[in-house]
Design a protein around this motif. Structure first.
Motif, PDB file in Angstrom:
ATOM      1  N   VAL A  19       0.849  -1.190   0.000  1.00 20.74           N
ATOM      2  CA  VAL A  19       0.000   0.000   0.000  1.00 20.74           C
ATOM      3  C   VAL A  19       0.885   1.240   0.000  1.00 20.74           C
ATOM      4  O   VAL A  19       1.612   1.496   0.964  1.00 20.74           O
ATOM      5  N   GLU A  23      -2.120   5.536  -2.170  1.00 21.75           N
ATOM      6  CA  GLU A  23      -3.269   4.639  -2.014  1.00 21.75           C
ATOM      7  C   GLU A  23      -3.882   4.783  -0.627  1.00 21.75           C
ATOM      8  O   GLU A  23      -5.118   4.812  -0.483  1.00 21.75           O
ATOM      9  N   LEU A  24      -3.040   4.871   0.386  1.00 20.55           N
ATOM     10  CA  LEU A  24      -3.549   5.023   1.747  1.00 20.55           C
ATOM     11  C   LEU A  24      -4.257   6.359   1.917  1.00 20.55           C
ATOM     12  O   LEU A  24      -5.319   6.439   2.558  1.00 20.55           O
ATOM     13  N   GLU A  26      -5.855   8.010  -0.336  1.00 18.12           N
ATOM     14  CA  GLU A  26      -7.163   7.919  -0.999  1.00 18.12           C
ATOM     15  C   GLU A  26      -8.163   7.163  -0.138  1.00 18.12           C
ATOM     16  O   GLU A  26      -9.340   7.539  -0.060  1.00 18.12           O
ATOM     17  N   GLN A  27      -7.711   6.105   0.535  1.00 17.65           N
ATOM     18  CA  GLN A  27      -8.590   5.343   1.420  1.00 17.65           C
ATOM     19  C   GLN A  27      -9.037   6.192   2.608  1.00 17.65           C
ATOM     20  O   GLN A  27     -10.202   6.145   3.022  1.00 17.65           O
ATOM     21  N   LYS A  31     -12.903   8.539   4.157  1.00 17.47           N
ATOM     22  CA  LYS A  31     -13.429   8.650   5.518  1.00 17.47           C
ATOM     23  C   LYS A  31     -13.390  10.091   6.013  1.00 17.47           C
ATOM     24  O   LYS A  31     -13.665  10.348   7.192  1.00 17.47           O
TER      25      LYS A  31
END
Length: 328
Positions: A19, A23-24, A26-27, A31
């Motif tokens: 990851v 990418e992190l 975007e995750q 939230k």
């Protein structure tokens, strides 16, 4: 005849799921939590980390790292007479049976060798190595499998960007064996429970249910201040015990937690950054797995050669810290 312990094999394993910071980010954005690659790198030096699959436990990662270490050592699992696993994320919530016993089973071992877990968080691997060194020097054990294995992704609060961006999963292992030639030159361990609350997972089991939080908590500023101070001191203690100076260190492998702490440690020891093994950028903080992961990386890419003197040191919750000085 004087007995010594020597590292004769190294191995490591990272889960397939890598990851990146992007990418992190975007995750987390999904939230409503803002972060970025630049923010993470500037504060930690971390660019990526690996996360285990839901069905992968610490023992699964440990076994894969252990097999590679055994292959390098040219030993079979049943040649091992002691397994020590350092982990803060064991297979079972109650910490038993030990992850070491599960590793023993998954390796197919039948010789009923001893197996035990060690818990010193990010210092766990140096604690485990020091324990193995003592057992070997006493003559009690001949071949010891020492493993650091973590699935820290299970205890991360992905709504807290100050911690969830720092940690990753992985495992590293070494085989330590009895030798007539000095391998481990010195070990030094410390703990100070007065600082137990600055890095912890405070949850506990009560009446069959979780009481408190199962997420990692860290006072980053307090940990940083303590880490820089104690890492320098414990390295000098180990060197003094071995009758050596920092100029004789070929490679520094500090706990891979934060590049600023690592660089500060190298500077205080008077070592050029070129002599420090760095994997935190690609692995993140893998707690007890970080030192053996970095060691195996440098052994396999040819940087660390037979005869090289390596200083390994870590700090962790408890508050714990320690160092192992070894000739490869």
């Amino acid at each position: 005849m004087t007995l010594y312990s020597k590292i004769i094999g190294t191995g490591s394993y990272l889960p397939e799921k890598r990851v990146s910071n992007q990418e992190l980010a975007e995750q987390l954005a999904a939230k409503g939590i803002e972060t970025s690659d630049e923010w993470i790198v500037s504060r930690s030096g971390i660019s990526a980390r690996h996360f285990a699959e839901p069905e992968q436990n610490a023992s699964d990662l440990a076994v894969l790292a252990a097999r590679r270490a055994l292959d390098m050592a040219q030993l079979q699992p049943d040649d091992i007479d002691l397994i020590i696993v350092a982990s803060s994320t064991p297979d079972f919530f109650g910490s038993f049976p030990s992850t070491a016993c599960i590793v023993q089973r998954k390796l197919g071992m039948t010789n009923t060798s001893a197996a035990v877990d060690v818990q010193a968080v990010c210092s766990g691997f140096v604690y485990a190595m020091s324990t193995a060194d003592s057992f070997i020097k006493s003559g009690a054990h001949k071949h010891v499998l020492v493993i650091g294995a973590e699935v820290f992704s299970r205890i991360l609060n992905f709504e807290d960007r100050t911690t969830c961006v720092l940690f990753g999963d992985g495992a590293g292992a070494v085989v330590m064996s009895a030798s007539q030639e000095p391998g481990v030159l010195a070990t030094k361990l410390h703990a100070d429970g007065r600082h137990a609350d600055i890095l912890s997972v405070s949850g506990h089991v009560s009446n069959g249910a979780l009481a408190g939080s199962a997420f990692l908590y860290m006072d980053g500023q307090a940990v940083f201040k303590l880490a820089v101070t104690v890492l320098e001191k414990v390295a000098h203690e180990a060197l003094a015990h071995a009758g050596m100076t920092s100029e004789q260190i070929d490679w520094l492998i500090p706990h891979q937690a934060n590049i600023r702490i690592m660089n500060g440690t190298a500077k205080k020891l008077g070592l050029p950054l070129e002599k420090m093994v760095v994997t935190v950028d690609q692995h993140g903080n893998t707690s007890a797995a970080s030192i053996p992961l970095a060691l195996d990386t440098a052994v396999r890419d040819g940087r660390i050669k037979p005869g090289d003197v390596v200083m390994m040191e870590g700090v962790g919750g408890g508050f714990t810290w320690g160092a192992v000085l070894a000739r490869m």
